[in-house]
Design a protein around this motif. Structure first.
Motif, mmCIF file in Angstrom:
data_model
loop_
_atom_site.group_PDB
_atom_site.id
_atom_site.type_symbol
_atom_site.label_atom_id
_atom_site.label_comp_id
_atom_site.label_asym_id
_atom_site.label_seq_id
_atom_site.Cartn_x
_atom_site.Cartn_y
_atom_site.Cartn_z
ATOM 1 N N GLY A 141 0.808 -1.221 0.000
ATOM 2 C CA GLY A 141 0.000 0.000 0.000
ATOM 3 C C GLY A 141 0.836 1.263 0.000
ATOM 4 N N LEU A 142 1.885 1.281 0.820
ATOM 5 C CA LEU A 142 2.764 2.459 0.880
ATOM 6 C C LEU A 142 3.432 2.707 -0.473
ATOM 7 C CD1 LEU A 142 4.422 1.899 4.379
ATOM 8 C CD2 LEU A 142 2.817 3.729 3.759
ATOM 9 N N ASP A 143 3.827 1.635 -1.149
ATOM 10 C CA ASP A 143 4.444 1.782 -2.471
ATOM 11 C C ASP A 143 3.425 2.202 -3.521
ATOM 12 O OD1 ASP A 143 6.885 1.107 -1.427
ATOM 13 O OD2 ASP A 143 6.845 -0.972 -2.112
ATOM 14 N N VAL A 187 -0.611 -15.699 -4.380
ATOM 15 C CA VAL A 187 -0.516 -16.903 -5.207
ATOM 16 C C VAL A 187 0.923 -17.267 -5.551
ATOM 17 C CG1 VAL A 187 -2.818 -16.586 -6.177
ATOM 18 C CG2 VAL A 187 -0.863 -15.669 -7.398
ATOM 19 N N ASP A 188 1.827 -16.292 -5.504
ATOM 20 C CA ASP A 188 3.248 -16.579 -5.723
ATOM 21 C C ASP A 188 4.009 -16.236 -4.442
ATOM 22 O OD1 ASP A 188 5.754 -17.113 -6.667
ATOM 23 O OD2 ASP A 188 5.805 -15.534 -8.174
ATOM 24 N N SER A 189 3.716 -16.993 -3.401
ATOM 25 C CA SER A 189 4.293 -16.693 -2.086
ATOM 26 C C SER A 189 5.801 -16.917 -2.051
ATOM 27 C CB SER A 189 3.621 -17.551 -1.009
ATOM 28 O OG SER A 189 3.742 -18.931 -1.321
ATOM 29 N N ASP A 190 6.328 -17.646 -3.034
ATOM 30 C CA ASP A 190 7.773 -17.869 -3.099
ATOM 31 C C ASP A 190 8.512 -16.542 -3.310
ATOM 32 O OD1 ASP A 190 10.099 -19.427 -3.155
ATOM 33 O OD2 ASP A 190 10.093 -19.490 -5.341
ATOM 34 N N ILE A 191 7.903 -15.670 -4.100
ATOM 35 C CA ILE A 191 8.465 -14.332 -4.328
ATOM 36 C C ILE A 191 7.771 -13.306 -3.445
ATOM 37 C CG2 ILE A 191 8.790 -12.481 -6.024
ATOM 38 C CD1 ILE A 191 10.614 -14.874 -6.485
ATOM 39 N N GLY A 192 6.452 -13.429 -3.332
ATOM 40 C CA GLY A 192 5.683 -12.496 -2.511
ATOM 41 C C GLY A 192 5.640 -11.124 -3.152
ATOM 42 N N TYR A 193 6.087 -10.136 -2.416
ATOM 43 C CA TYR A 193 6.154 -8.777 -2.961
ATOM 44 C C TYR A 193 7.497 -8.158 -2.606
ATOM 45 C CZ TYR A 193 5.597 -3.807 -3.637
ATOM 46 O OH TYR A 193 5.810 -2.513 -4.048
ATOM 47 N N VAL A 194 8.101 -7.510 -3.592
ATOM 48 C CA VAL A 194 9.355 -6.782 -3.399
ATOM 49 C C VAL A 194 9.183 -5.418 -4.057
ATOM 50 C CG1 VAL A 194 11.842 -6.734 -3.869
ATOM 51 C CG2 VAL A 194 10.697 -8.921 -3.439
ATOM 52 N N GLN A 195 9.686 -4.389 -3.400
ATOM 53 C CA GLN A 195 9.571 -3.038 -3.952
ATOM 54 C C GLN A 195 10.141 -3.010 -5.367
ATOM 55 O OE1 GLN A 195 11.874 0.357 -2.243
ATOM 56 N NE2 GLN A 195 9.854 1.186 -1.773
ATOM 57 N N GLY A 196 9.430 -2.376 -6.258
ATOM 58 C CA GLY A 196 9.806 -2.345 -7.668
ATOM 59 C C GLY A 196 8.781 -3.085 -8.514
ATOM 60 N N ARG A 241 10.685 -12.483 -12.483
ATOM 61 C CA ARG A 241 10.507 -12.858 -11.073
ATOM 62 C C ARG A 241 11.813 -13.205 -10.366
ATOM 63 N NH1 ARG A 241 9.726 -18.097 -9.503
ATOM 64 N NH2 ARG A 241 8.056 -17.589 -8.049
ATOM 65 N N GLU A 242 12.756 -13.806 -11.073
ATOM 66 C CA GLU A 242 14.016 -14.164 -10.419
ATOM 67 C C GLU A 242 14.807 -12.928 -9.995
ATOM 68 O OE1 GLU A 242 14.838 -17.192 -9.368
ATOM 69 O OE2 GLU A 242 12.844 -17.706 -10.128
ATOM 70 N N ASN A 243 14.566 -11.802 -10.673
ATOM 71 C CA ASN A 243 15.221 -10.543 -10.269
ATOM 72 C C ASN A 243 14.762 -10.092 -8.890
ATOM 73 O OD1 ASN A 243 16.474 -10.529 -12.715
ATOM 74 N ND2 ASN A 243 15.457 -8.718 -13.518
ATOM 75 N N PHE A 244 13.561 -10.520 -8.502
ATOM 76 C CA PHE A 244 12.988 -10.072 -7.224
ATOM 77 C C PHE A 244 13.151 -11.121 -6.113
ATOM 78 C CE2 PHE A 244 10.724 -7.571 -10.425
ATOM 79 C CZ PHE A 244 10.826 -6.303 -9.884
ATOM 80 N N ARG A 245 13.863 -12.187 -6.393
ATOM 81 C CA ARG A 245 14.079 -13.212 -5.370
ATOM 82 C C ARG A 245 15.226 -12.769 -4.471
ATOM 83 N NH1 ARG A 245 12.672 -18.409 -5.116
ATOM 84 N NH2 ARG A 245 12.128 -18.532 -7.318
ATOM 85 N N MET A 273 18.380 -0.440 -12.881
ATOM 86 C CA MET A 273 18.037 -0.549 -14.302
ATOM 87 C C MET A 273 17.433 -1.904 -14.623
ATOM 88 S SD MET A 273 21.329 1.159 -16.216
ATOM 89 C CE MET A 273 21.918 2.808 -15.845
ATOM 90 N N LEU A 274 18.033 -2.954 -14.080
ATOM 91 C CA LEU A 274 17.588 -4.309 -14.398
ATOM 92 C C LEU A 274 16.313 -4.697 -13.663
ATOM 93 C CD1 LEU A 274 21.058 -6.116 -14.425
ATOM 94 C CD2 LEU A 274 19.611 -5.619 -16.403
ATOM 95 N N MET A 275 16.195 -4.280 -12.413
ATOM 96 C CA MET A 275 15.044 -4.716 -11.610
ATOM 97 C C MET A 275 13.735 -4.149 -12.122
ATOM 98 S SD MET A 275 15.987 -5.563 -7.706
ATOM 99 C CE MET A 275 14.352 -5.845 -7.342
ATOM 100 N N VAL A 276 13.734 -2.882 -12.514
ATOM 101 C CA VAL A 276 12.477 -2.263 -12.946
ATOM 102 C C VAL A 276 12.512 -1.849 -14.411
ATOM 103 C CG1 VAL A 276 11.780 -1.537 -10.645
ATOM 104 C CG2 VAL A 276 13.194 -0.012 -12.022
ATOM 105 N N LEU A 277 13.399 -2.482 -15.179
ATOM 106 C CA LEU A 277 13.457 -2.280 -16.627
ATOM 107 C C LEU A 277 13.507 -0.800 -17.027
ATOM 108 C CD1 LEU A 277 11.126 -4.971 -18.268
ATOM 109 C CD2 LEU A 277 13.612 -4.882 -18.216
ATOM 110 N N PHE A 278 14.431 -0.073 -16.426
ATOM 111 C CA PHE A 278 14.716 1.309 -16.811
ATOM 112 C C PHE A 278 13.551 2.277 -16.548
ATOM 113 C CE2 PHE A 278 17.755 -1.198 -19.165
ATOM 114 C CZ PHE A 278 18.899 -0.429 -19.227
ATOM 115 N N ARG A 279 12.655 1.945 -15.636
ATOM 116 C CA ARG A 279 11.556 2.868 -15.341
ATOM 117 C C ARG A 279 12.064 4.222 -14.850
ATOM 118 N NH1 ARG A 279 6.088 2.183 -14.215
ATOM 119 N NH2 ARG A 279 6.267 4.439 -14.170
ATOM 120 N N ARG A 280 13.164 4.253 -14.118
ATOM 121 C CA ARG A 280 13.673 5.510 -13.573
ATOM 122 C C ARG A 280 14.421 6.325 -14.626
ATOM 123 N NH1 ARG A 280 11.588 2.568 -10.209
ATOM 124 N NH2 ARG A 280 11.918 2.602 -7.961
ATOM 125 N N GLU A 281 14.957 5.631 -15.640
ATOM 126 C CA GLU A 281 15.791 6.310 -16.635
ATOM 127 C C GLU A 281 14.974 6.942 -17.761
ATOM 128 O OE1 GLU A 281 18.231 4.437 -14.038
ATOM 129 O OE2 GLU A 281 16.674 3.359 -15.154
#
Length: 437
Positions: A184-186, A216-225, A255-259, A303-311
């Motif tokens: 929610g904060l994000d 449903v994907d509790s292995d990854i869950g949620y990670v900022q980004g 998904r592996e980027n967020f593990r 750059m890799l985690m959020v596919l250049f969203r900041r750039e």
């Protein structure tokens, strides 16, 4: 996540602001959007509809050609992305896709109902930004509050939406509840410049999708980004369930980027690949970064985690993503995400036809037999950015802070199409050099 960080312009008669309205207080911001709708290059609604046969089969090679030349017209971006990300088989019919879409909406509804039983605020048009408390009015604790067990269905990431693992796991419930307020904060900080998110209903839609996915994907869950990846799908696809499945397919790639664990970050494998690429094509730059204690390339994580969203500005990021997904496209992507039997059948496609239906980046991989999954186009994009800053890095970077500062200067100045072209050249150079060695 963005504050007031972009401006949108008219593009050859197309008012981009009409598709992605900006809040009035952000309209004077100076950040430039480079994407332009170009007749004859950009995939238009007319060309998109003309690419389907009478019963609904898509001429994907023709569509990819257009997208790689000039992106996708904003009016059809959401439905095109569903194909690029493998939600649908291009060889399927209209009827088959409608049936599959309905099945997926029903499945999402089941998962969402499970979540609502545990947290009734889900689906109520509101967003949780405060930690959930237990029956005693105290904040939940993963070690103490494992008392909310339910029979649940989790998405097995190795299969399609039919691959469910049934379990009863108290700790899973508590851990999921613990991250809801962080989601929610994000969410309330995501793409704040866009008028779309002035509505709490729309913010809640993004929160719902991320919350259900985390369940449903509790292995990854949620990670900022993940919010930055999901947000465009929620904006582009009106039905919440469709946005969920589009995001779920994007996460198959990411998904592996967020593990993350206490000892490693998921994106590390791609950082190692980036290191290998630079060492191969530009050993001098690699050695310089090594000398600065930057050989692990941690400065490229964002750059890799959020596919250049900041750039990039919001619209340019969407343009970059569809270029990436079109260039990485393999017609087997849908079947590879479905059950094994379907995948095995699809993989027997004639190689010439397969290559014809692949994107530019994927073609090189198929031709050379290079199947390293960590060598995504995004990795070569980072390499292309480093190469454009080669002289500056070698001359001015005296420490990692300088590297970060120099790369930070590219924000808002990168051209998506030029960056992708440079990345393809680096890929070809890298594959040639590795083949020779």
């Amino acid at each position: 996540m963005f504050g007031c960080g972009m401006i949108l312009k008219k593009s050859d008669g197309v008012d981009l602001n009409a598709f992605y309205p900006v809040r009035p207080e952000c309209s004077d911001d100076s950040r430039k959007t480079r994407f332009k709708v170009k007749p004859g290059k950009t995939l238009s609604a007319r060309k998109w509809h003309a690419a389907f046969s009478e019963d609904g089969q898509l001429d994907v090679a023709k569509v990819l050609h257009r997208i790689q030349r000039g992106g996708v017209h904003p009016s059809i971006r959401g439905v095109v992305w569903e194909f690029l990300l493998g939600c649908f088989d291009p060889n399927s019919t209209f009827d088959e896709r409608n049936q599959l879409r309905q099945q997926r909406r029903e499945q999402y509804g089941i998962w969402k109902a499970e979540c609502q039983k545990m947290v009734p605020l889900i689906g109520c048009g509101r967003v949780i930004t405060s930690p959930i408390k237990n029956d005693n009015g105290q904040r939940l604790n993963a070690d103490k509050d494992c008392n909310g067990a339910v029979s649940s269905s989790s998405l097995d990431p190795s299969t399609g939406h039919g691959g469910l693992v049934h379990n009863t796991n108290e700790k899973k419930v508590t851990n999921w509840k613990l991250i809801l307020h962080q989601i929610g904060l994000d969410v309330v900080r995501t793409d704040r410049a866009l008028a779309f998110y002035e509505s709490e209903i729309n913010r809640a839609k993004l929160w719902n999708v991320l919350a259900v996915y985390a369940w449903v994907d509790s292995d990854i869950g949620y990670v900022q980004g993940m919010n930055d990846i999901c947000s465009p799908m929620v904006i582009l696809l009106e039905h919440e369930a469709d946005a969920f499945w589009c995001f779920e397919r994007a996460m198959r790639k990411l998904r592996e980027n967020f593990r993350c664990t206490t000892s490693s970050i998921g994106v590390q494998s791609q950082l190692r690949t980036l290191s290998t690429i630079i060492k191969t094509i530009d050993p001098q730059l690699h050695q310089h970064l090594e000398d600065l204690d930057g050989g692990e390339y941690l400065f490229a994580i964002r750059m890799l985690m959020v596919l250049f969203r900041r750039e990039f500005s919001f619209i340019d990021a969407l343009y970059l993503w569809e270029l990436i997904w079109a260039m990485e496209y393999n017609p087997n992507i849908y079947s590879m995400y479905e059950d094994t039997a379907v995948a095995e059948t699809a993989l027997k496609v004639d190689e010439k036809l397969l290559i014809k239906q692949c994107g530019k980046f994927e073609k090189e991989k198929v031709k050379t037999g290079h199947v390293d999954h960590e060598s995504a186009l995004a990795v070569f994009l980072v390499a292309s950015v480093l190469e454009t800053k080669n002289k500056t890095l070698l001359k001015e970077a005296k420490g990692l802070e300088d590297v970060v500062k120099i790369l930070g200067e590219t924000t808002g100045k990168l051209d998506a199409k030029k960056a992708c072209k440079a990345a393809l050249k680096i890929q070809k150079k890298y594959l040639t050099k590795t083949k020779q060695s």
